[in-house]
Scaffold this active site. Structure first.
Site, short mmCIF file in Angstrom:
data_model
loop_
_atom_site.label_atom_id
_atom_site.label_comp_id
_atom_site.label_asym_id
_atom_site.label_seq_id
_atom_site.Cartn_x
_atom_site.Cartn_y
_atom_site.Cartn_z
N CYS A 121 0.72 -1.35 -0.02
CA CYS A 121 0.07 0.03 0.00
C CYS A 121 0.94 1.14 -0.03
O CYS A 121 1.47 1.41 -0.86
CB CYS A 121 -0.92 0.19 1.32
SG CYS A 121 -2.24 1.08 0.96
N GLU A 158 -1.66 -9.09 4.36
CA GLU A 158 -1.79 -9.32 5.88
C GLU A 158 -3.32 -9.67 6.34
O GLU A 158 -3.48 -10.27 6.97
CB GLU A 158 -1.10 -8.30 6.59
CG GLU A 158 -1.71 -7.22 6.75
CD GLU A 158 -1.49 -6.05 5.50
OE1 GLU A 158 -1.70 -4.68 5.71
OE2 GLU A 158 -0.88 -6.25 4.54
N HIS A 175 -3.53 -5.31 0.39
CA HIS A 175 -3.09 -5.82 1.87
C HIS A 175 -2.82 -7.29 2.03
O HIS A 175 -4.07 -7.95 2.46
CB HIS A 175 -3.70 -5.11 3.00
CG HIS A 175 -3.92 -3.74 3.04
ND1 HIS A 175 -2.97 -3.40 3.89
CD2 HIS A 175 -4.38 -2.60 2.42
CE1 HIS A 175 -2.82 -1.85 3.83
NE2 HIS A 175 -3.54 -1.36 2.99
#
Length: 525
Positions: A86, A183, A181
């Site tokens: 990001c 994660e 993202h």
């Protein structure tokens, strides 16, 4: 000699994202040690840490604004693989000569990216295929800016309709950027993407496992304290319990635990702690009954922040008095965990905002000339739990719901009295007992009862009762940053309500809290 489990390590540079700790947890889950450092890390710190790979996390700032955070100068020329996520991808692009601009159409939430090139980061990863056979990935976006021109040497790796450059790579320099993202769980293949970066691209070995962490911690404790005595404040919570078990495994009788029973614990909790550690494990535990002292200090105090401070300070006073009676103790142990370390570092920059003061020993009192040993300070909470199981602690103890440091002191609204604490203890026990019976305890993230110091009219037989109100609360959450109230079955709520009212004298009404976080906090005070 066994390989050091810290040898293979990833560095995560923090630009202020709410997801930074989540990245670290995902890397640890892969089996690789990592640490979070501020984005303005120095060259000397970088050299000392010596990572095999670097992840640039996201952040709330805009790369298009002057003075925004940037990766350290020369970071991309070190020959170390770098993954920008990001904001991390955007600052990578901008710092290497690409261009970033504000998006006309912001992307927040679910998106589908099309893989445009081959490379080790997204190799053999797909959620869907286009009719032409191109790979599509379901991902989570959260950005207002986008890369509009890649730096020299980069090629397009993936795109979406509103972000034509959703991922990029420079294979010759091992530099990668993703706008989404990986994660978060909403990015379905996120863990595999991070595995590719950590294990394949960075060449890390998965050395970070519960058994090896225990062995490493035991070795470090023995090296640190030698033959000295260690003192630990045992609360019965997960962190202090795992700390006690780990220290006991490492140094045996050199450890003495002080368990302060402040009268604000759950039903039978004091006896359970003594049974587990003193009776079953053979740990030296001194139990101090300080209920009267705590209640006297809390008399007439209504403000929750003041209550927290009184309970914390009184704990230190009692602990200090007890410590003075133990001869030749050189070390104080604390159950500090890695998020505490990160938050402490953040508060020193002046960027942290305290919503509630968090109760801990919070540092050494001036009069206690001891050194500090913190065997859990590298670990996240989920890792602490795994270590607890590895050390043989019972599942129900290791995975019990969070309990605030001040205990029932902040679940009794307003002034704390013994009568209120006794009522609340029993109500809380009934609620948790019924959740266990319905096999819902471990399906909720946190559940508890709250004592409301207001009276409500009730009827028992022909007699009117004017008695207290109990609120019960259960929430579901992944990270405790946000939470939704648990949709418990009506039959369960009815059973809990009936039992509390019928079995506890002094309660005429039970309510169920259906507030989510935000705007409400999980605890009432």
């Amino acid at each position: 000699m066994a390989q050091n489990i810290h040898d293979h390590r990833i560095l995560i540079l923090d630009f202020g994202s709410q997801y930074t700790q989540l990245i670290a947890r995902r890397v640890r889950e892969i089996g690789v040690y990592c640490e979070i450092k501020a984005f303005d890390i120095t060259d000397d710190e970088l050299n000392e840490f010596n990572p095999k790979g670097i992840i640039l996390a996201g952040g709330p700032e805009s790369v298009t604004q002057l003075g925004g955070p940037r990766a350290p100068e020369g970071l991309f020329d070190r020959g170390i693989p770098v993954l920008g996520i990001c904001y991390g991808m955007q600052t990578m692009a901008e710092q290497l000569g690409g261009r970033v601009a504000s998006s006309e159409k912001r992307e927040f939430g679910y998106a589908q990216v099309k893989v445009r090139a081959k490379g080790p980061l997204l190799a053999d990863i797909t959620d869907h295929l286009t009719p032409a056979g191109d790979s599509l990935l379901d991902v989570w976006m959260s950005h207002g800016d986008k890369v509009v021109a890649m730096p020299e040497g980069f090629e397009l790796l993936a795109s979406t309709e509103s972000a034509p450059i959703a991922a990029m790579q420079d294979l010759s320099r091992n530099l990668y950027g993703v706008q989404f993202h990986p994660e978060v769980t909403h990015t379905l293949q996120g863990k595999r993407i991070l595995e590719h970066f950590v294990l394949t691209i960075s060449g890390c070995e998965a050395l970070w496992t519960p058994a090896k962490i225990v062995d490493d911690a035991v070795r470090q404790i023995r090296e640190q304290v030698g033959s000295d005595k260690v003192l630990l404040g045992l609360s019965g919570g997960v962190d202090s319990s795992v700390t006690a078990a780990l220290l006991h495994k490492a140094i045996g009788d050199q450890l003495t635990c002080v368990f302060v029973d402040n009268g604000l614990l759950r039903l039978h909790e004091g006896d359970q702690v003594m049974d587990m550690f003193a009776s079953n494990m053979g740990v030296k535990v001194i139990r101090v009954d300080a209920e009267d002292l705590f209640l006297s200090k809390l008399k007439g105090v209504n403000d929750p922040e003041q209550k927290r401070k009184i309970i914390g300070n009184t704990f230190i006073d009692v602990f200090d008095d007890e410590a003075a009676n133990i001869k030749d103790v050189n070390w104080l142990a604390q159950g500090t965990i890695y998020p505490d370390v990160i938050e402490s570092a953040a508060s020193k920059t002046g960027k942290a905002h305290v919503i509630k003061s968090h109760h801990n020993v919070g540092g050494l009192p001036e009069t206690m000339k001891m050194k500090l040993v913190e065997p859990l300070r590298e670990l996240f909470k989920d890792e602490v739990r795994k270590i607890g199981l590895e050390l043989g602690l019972p599942y129900d103890m290791v995975y019990r719901h969070p309990f605030p440091g001040p205990g029932l002191g902040v679940r009794i609204l307003g002034e704390v009295k013994k009568e209120y604490a006794d009522i609340l203890r029993r109500a809380d026990a009934i609620f948790l007992e019924e959740l266990h019976r319905a096999d819902l305890y471990h399906k909720t993230s946190q559940a508890f009862a709250v004592f409301l110091p207001v009276k409500s009219v009730g009827v028992v037989g022909d007699a009117r009762r004017y008695e207290y109100v109990i609120a019960i609360r259960a929430v579901e959450t992944v990270d405790f940053m946000t939470a939704r109230w648990a949709r418990l079955p009506y039959e369960l709520l009815e059973t809990v309500s009936n039992r509390i009212i019928n079995e506890i004298s002094g309660v005429s009404r039970v309510t169920y809290d259906i507030s989510s976080k935000p705007p409400a906090t999980i605890e009432w005070e």
